[in-house]
Motif scaffolding. Structure first.
Motif, PDB file in Angstrom:
ATOM      1  N   ARG A   1      80.197  40.772  35.137  1.00  0.00           N
ATOM      2  CA  ARG A   1      80.383  41.952  34.362  1.00  0.00           C
ATOM      3  C   ARG A   1      82.033  41.546  33.752  1.00  0.00           C
TER       4      ARG A   1
ATOM      5  N   ASP B   1      82.019  41.775  39.846  1.00  0.00           N
ATOM      6  CA  ASP B   1      80.899  42.710  40.084  1.00  0.00           C
ATOM      7  C   ASP B   1      81.369  43.993  39.258  1.00  0.00           C
ATOM      8  N   THR B   2      80.760  45.290  39.783  1.00  0.00           N
ATOM      9  CA  THR B   2      80.899  46.550  38.922  1.00  0.00           C
ATOM     10  C   THR B   2      82.281  46.841  38.755  1.00  0.00           C
TER      11      THR B   2
ATOM     12  N   TRP C   1      76.475  45.423  39.663  1.00  0.00           N
ATOM     13  CA  TRP C   1      76.440  45.961  38.339  1.00  0.00           C
ATOM     14  C   TRP C   1      75.405  46.460  37.788  1.00  0.00           C
TER      15      TRP C   1
END
Length: 312
Positions: free
Chosen positions: A31, A51-52, A144
């Motif tokens: 991401r 990641d997220t 994500w």
């Protein structure tokens, strides 16, 4: 307990931010968590992938240098990044994916004792996917949900950072004395140093007495190690000074606070706090969508945005 909690991020150069975003989001499935600028030179993008939420230890960051030339690989450099994937089956998945996306890659092999798949990004940056089933994934790392890669094969953060230096013994001494890393293995891959707090945050030191690298597109500018707080950053600063290294002093980067120094081979090392993180100025669902600027650059937003090319 070691002050250093593992990898924080790794920063590279790209010649083309648009192509860079396409590869790291659409091919690797990471991401784009922060679209900002180099705080020391706001005319260039600084992009963070992870990641997220861009958790510490998952962050790959890139400075855009449109006039960057080719990298001439060599010694006194950070030469490769190892990224963790869940399983041996994941390596087979990625091998098929790289074939379909025309990504330069080798065969599945081993790297530092781990099952691995070496590959390159479009600008020649050397990376390797590897499988480590003996260390725990940090609880702060989160998949994500909008990634094009299924969670069972997704990239789960930085595992190994490889360096090639003329004075490997001096580099190893710095890792053990300043950062409390433990020497664990020595073979044809070099010497492996492990972080005491997180066994999946490794650094390989290879001895290379050849020519020094000339950086360019696809080269690695620095790596950053993580500490929990500014108080621990101050303690690291004291260790650095006591051993005769010249440091930047503590610098407020808004998303974290940092300390920079060059060890005796010339490798630039950053130590950064784990917070406040990328949610300080964005909601989770909006990360990476707009240009975020630290407060001291906000008054220059119109000028800065006018000098940047759109990424989409």
């Amino acid at each position: 307990m070691s002050l250093v909690k593992g990898h924080h991020h790794v920063s590279m150069f790209t010649k083309d931010a648009r192509m860079n975003k396409q590869f790291y989001t659409e091919v690797l499935g990471l991401r784009l968590v922060k679209k900002t600028v180099n705080q020391d030179n706001p005319s260039m993008y600084h992009l963070f992938y992870g990641d997220t939420t861009g958790s510490v230890g998952t962050e790959l960051s890139f400075f855009e240098l449109p006039r960057a030339g080719h990298t001439t690989k060599g010694s006194n450099s950070i030469s490769r990044i190892g990224l963790r994937v869940p399983s041996i089956e994941s390596l087979t998945f990625w091998q098929r994916r790289f074939n379909s996306k025309n990504v330069i890659h080798d065969s599945i092999t081993t790297y530092a004792g781990y099952p691995a798949l070496p590959f390159e990004d479009p600008e020649g940056l050397e990376l390797v996917l590897l499988v480590d089933e003996n260390t725990t994934i940090p609880s702060s790392w989160h998949y994500w949900q909008h990634s094009p890669i299924a969670e069972k094969h997704s990239i789960m953060g930085i595992h190994i950072i490889e360096t090639q230096v003329k004075r490997a013994e001096r580099f190893g001494k710095m890792l053990t004395e300043v950062f409390e890393y433990e020497e664990k293995m020595s073979d044809e891959e070099g010497i492996l140093y492990k972080n005491k707090a997180h066994g999946g945050s490794n650094i390989i030191v290879k001895k290379n007495e050849g020519s020094v690298q000339k950086p360019g597109k696809g080269s690695i500018h620095h790596f950053a190690l993580a500490v929990e707080s500014k108080e621990e950053l101050v303690l690291i600063e004291q260790r650095v000074q006591q051993r005769g290294y010249h440091s930047s002093g503590i610098v407020n980067r808004y998303y974290f606070e940092s300390l920079y120094f060059r060890e005796l081979n010339g490798i630039l090392i950053e130590v950064a706090t784990m917070g406040p993180g990328f949610l300080i100025d964005s909601k989770e669902e909006q990360l990476g969508e707009k240009l975020d600027l630290p407060p001291f650059l906000e008054e220059r937003r119109a000028e800065i945005e006018a000098g940047l090319s759109p990424l989409n």
